[in-house]
Design a protein around this motif. Structure first.
Motif, PDB file in Angstrom:
ATOM      1  N   VAL A 225      12.807  -0.741  -2.582  1.00  9.24           N
ATOM      2  CA  VAL A 225      13.093  -0.596  -4.012  1.00  9.24           C
ATOM      3  C   VAL A 225      12.984  -1.972  -4.661  1.00  9.24           C
ATOM      4  N   VAL A 226      12.294  -2.018  -5.806  1.00  7.05           N
ATOM      5  CA  VAL A 226      12.109  -3.260  -6.557  1.00  7.05           C
ATOM      6  C   VAL A 226      12.717  -3.062  -7.950  1.00  7.05           C
ATOM      7  N   ALA A 227      13.527  -4.020  -8.376  1.00 13.94           N
ATOM      8  CA  ALA A 227      14.139  -3.968  -9.709  1.00 13.94           C
ATOM      9  C   ALA A 227      13.743  -5.214 -10.487  1.00 13.94           C
TER      10      ALA A 227
ATOM     11  N   ALA B  77      23.121 -10.372 -17.081  1.00 16.54           N
ATOM     12  CA  ALA B  77      23.167  -9.516 -15.895  1.00 16.54           C
ATOM     13  C   ALA B  77      23.554  -8.110 -16.333  1.00 16.54           C
ATOM     14  N   ARG B  78      23.180  -7.144 -15.510  1.00 18.26           N
ATOM     15  CA  ARG B  78      23.554  -5.771 -15.868  1.00 18.26           C
ATOM     16  C   ARG B  78      23.691  -4.919 -14.631  1.00 18.26           C
ATOM     17  N   GLU B  79      24.386  -3.809 -14.815  1.00 17.15           N
ATOM     18  CA  GLU B  79      24.484  -2.779 -13.790  1.00 17.15           C
ATOM     19  C   GLU B  79      23.727  -1.568 -14.305  1.00 17.15           C
ATOM     20  N   ILE B  80      23.006  -0.943 -13.414  1.00 12.56           N
ATOM     21  CA  ILE B  80      22.245   0.251 -13.772  1.00 12.56           C
ATOM     22  C   ILE B  80      22.396   1.270 -12.652  1.00 12.56           C
ATOM     23  N   THR B  81      22.627   2.515 -13.031  1.00 16.12           N
ATOM     24  CA  THR B  81      22.709   3.593 -12.056  1.00 16.12           C
ATOM     25  C   THR B  81      21.377   4.324 -12.064  1.00 16.12           C
ATOM     26  N   VAL B  82      20.764   4.392 -10.898  1.00 15.58           N
ATOM     27  CA  VAL B  82      19.429   4.955 -10.754  1.00 15.58           C
ATOM     28  C   VAL B  82      19.525   6.264  -9.977  1.00 15.58           C
ATOM     29  N   PRO B  83      19.071   7.368 -10.544  1.00 13.82           N
ATOM     30  CA  PRO B  83      19.081   8.614  -9.782  1.00 13.82           C
ATOM     31  C   PRO B  83      18.022   8.562  -8.681  1.00 13.82           C
ATOM     32  N   VAL B  84      18.389   9.007  -7.488  1.00 10.15           N
ATOM     33  CA  VAL B  84      17.440   9.029  -6.370  1.00 10.15           C
ATOM     34  C   VAL B  84      17.217  10.440  -5.835  1.00 10.15           C
ATOM     35  N   GLN B  85      17.858  11.419  -6.462  1.00  9.73           N
ATOM     36  CA  GLN B  85      17.681  12.812  -6.047  1.00  9.73           C
ATOM     37  C   GLN B  85      16.210  13.191  -6.181  1.00  9.73           C
ATOM     38  N   ASP B  86      15.723  13.950  -5.225  1.00 11.65           N
ATOM     39  CA  ASP B  86      14.334  14.403  -5.191  1.00 11.65           C
ATOM     40  C   ASP B  86      13.339  13.257  -5.022  1.00 11.65           C
TER      41      ASP B  86
ATOM     42  N   GLU C 224      24.126  -0.411  -4.138  1.00 12.43           N
ATOM     43  CA  GLU C 224      25.080   0.445  -3.445  1.00 12.43           C
ATOM     44  C   GLU C 224      24.606   1.884  -3.596  1.00 12.43           C
ATOM     45  N   LEU C 225      24.432   2.554  -2.468  1.00 13.70           N
ATOM     46  CA  LEU C 225      24.024   3.955  -2.493  1.00 13.70           C
ATOM     47  C   LEU C 225      25.262   4.825  -2.554  1.00 13.70           C
ATOM     48  N   ALA C 226      25.232   5.783  -3.480  1.00 12.40           N
ATOM     49  CA  ALA C 226      26.378   6.672  -3.654  1.00 12.40           C
ATOM     50  C   ALA C 226      25.872   8.069  -3.974  1.00 12.40           C
ATOM     51  N   GLY C 227      25.781   8.900  -2.946  1.00  8.62           N
ATOM     52  CA  GLY C 227      25.332  10.274  -3.163  1.00  8.62           C
ATOM     53  C   GLY C 227      23.903  10.346  -3.657  1.00  8.62           C
ATOM     54  N   LYS C 228      23.716  10.906  -4.821  1.00  9.03           N
ATOM     55  CA  LYS C 228      22.378  11.113  -5.362  1.00  9.03           C
ATOM     56  C   LYS C 228      21.963  10.019  -6.336  1.00  9.03           C
ATOM     57  N   SER C 229      22.619   8.853  -6.243  1.00 14.31           N
ATOM     58  CA  SER C 229      22.258   7.740  -7.107  1.00 14.31           C
ATOM     59  C   SER C 229      22.425   6.412  -6.366  1.00 14.31           C
ATOM     60  N   MET C 230      21.833   5.399  -6.953  1.00 13.32           N
ATOM     61  CA  MET C 230      21.941   4.047  -6.433  1.00 13.32           C
ATOM     62  C   MET C 230      22.430   3.167  -7.587  1.00 13.32           C
ATOM     63  N   LYS C 231      23.490   2.422  -7.339  1.00 10.26           N
ATOM     64  CA  LYS C 231      24.034   1.531  -8.362  1.00 10.26           C
ATOM     65  C   LYS C 231      23.500   0.123  -8.081  1.00 10.26           C
TER      66      LYS C 231
ATOM     67  N   ARG D  36       0.791  -1.227   0.000  1.00 10.93           N
ATOM     68  CA  ARG D  36       0.000   0.000   0.000  1.00 10.93           C
ATOM     69  C   ARG D  36       0.827   1.282   0.000  1.00 10.93           C
ATOM     70  N   GLY D  37       2.090   1.169  -0.250  1.00 13.43           N
ATOM     71  CA  GLY D  37       2.945   2.347  -0.230  1.00 13.43           C
ATOM     72  C   GLY D  37       2.784   3.220  -1.460  1.00 13.43           C
ATOM     73  N   LYS D  38       3.217   4.453  -1.319  1.00 16.24           N
ATOM     74  CA  LYS D  38       3.237   5.390  -2.439  1.00 16.24           C
ATOM     75  C   LYS D  38       4.271   4.898  -3.454  1.00 16.24           C
ATOM     76  N   LEU D  39       3.946   4.996  -4.734  1.00 20.31           N
ATOM     77  CA  LEU D  39       4.806   4.496  -5.795  1.00 20.31           C
ATOM     78  C   LEU D  39       5.652   5.611  -6.391  1.00 20.31           C
ATOM     79  N   TRP D  40       6.959   5.348  -6.528  1.00 24.28           N
ATOM     80  CA  TRP D  40       7.903   6.253  -7.178  1.00 24.28           C
ATOM     81  C   TRP D  40       8.605   5.471  -8.278  1.00 24.28           C
ATOM     82  N   SER D  41       8.413   5.811  -9.534  1.00 23.56           N
ATOM     83  CA  SER D  41       9.164   5.194 -10.630  1.00 23.56           C
ATOM     84  C   SER D  41      10.541   5.842 -10.666  1.00 23.56           C
ATOM     85  N   LEU D  42      11.583   5.035 -10.574  1.00 26.34           N
ATOM     86  CA  LEU D  42      12.942   5.563 -10.513  1.00 26.34           C
ATOM     87  C   LEU D  42      13.692   5.453 -11.836  1.00 26.34           C
ATOM     88  N   ALA D  43      13.471   4.366 -12.591  1.00 28.42           N
ATOM     89  CA  ALA D  43      14.172   4.184 -13.865  1.00 28.42           C
ATOM     90  C   ALA D  43      13.479   3.103 -14.676  1.00 28.42           C
TER      91      ALA D  43
END
Length: 121
Positions: A63-65, A72-81, A100-107, A38-45
């Motif tokens: 967070v669900v991916a 397999a892949r790596e994706i950098t997701v902005p989380v700012q705002d 991995e959280l790194a500043g304004k993004s999540m890898k 029932r949580g609020k949904l935020w589309s990140l990428a």
């Protein structure tokens, strides 16, 4: 009149049992984390093979991916705002992905054809 009863473990094939176990584990995670229900949904990428979103309640952020790619892949997701902006850790609660959280993004590192779920702290 079907002689195979897939409603019991003994009646399922190996593949059916693997799928049953996978779905049961995923449903268990959903039941344990209210944000997934029932949580609020935020589309990140999102792109052709991957969709990453966050669900949040006052108590938690998850967070669900989803990754449908063949590799397999790596994706950098902005989380700012987003509410994920102030998270300091991402714990895997389903799947074998890594975050991995790194500043304004999540890898994110996600396996081929997978679902990974992370609890943000």
């Amino acid at each position: 009149e079907d002689p195979q009863n897939a409603f019991t473990k003994i009646g399922r094939t190996r593949e059916q049992e693997e799928m049953h176990s996978y779905v049961s584990a995923l449903l268990s995670v959903r039941a344990q984390h209210p944000a997934l229900r029932r949580g609020k949904l935020w589309s990140l990428a999102s792109d052709d093979t991957t969709y990453v979103f966050m669900r949040e309640t006052d108590e938690e952020r998850v967070v669900v991916a989803f990754h449908a790619g063949e590799n397999a892949r790596e994706i950098t997701v902005p989380v700012q705002d987003s509410p994920a902006e102030h998270a300091t850790n991402a714990k895997v609660i389903f799947g074998t992905g890594q975050a991995e959280l790194a500043g304004k993004s999540m890898k994110l590192s996600v396996p081929a054809q997978s679902v990974s779920v992370f609890l943000l702290q």
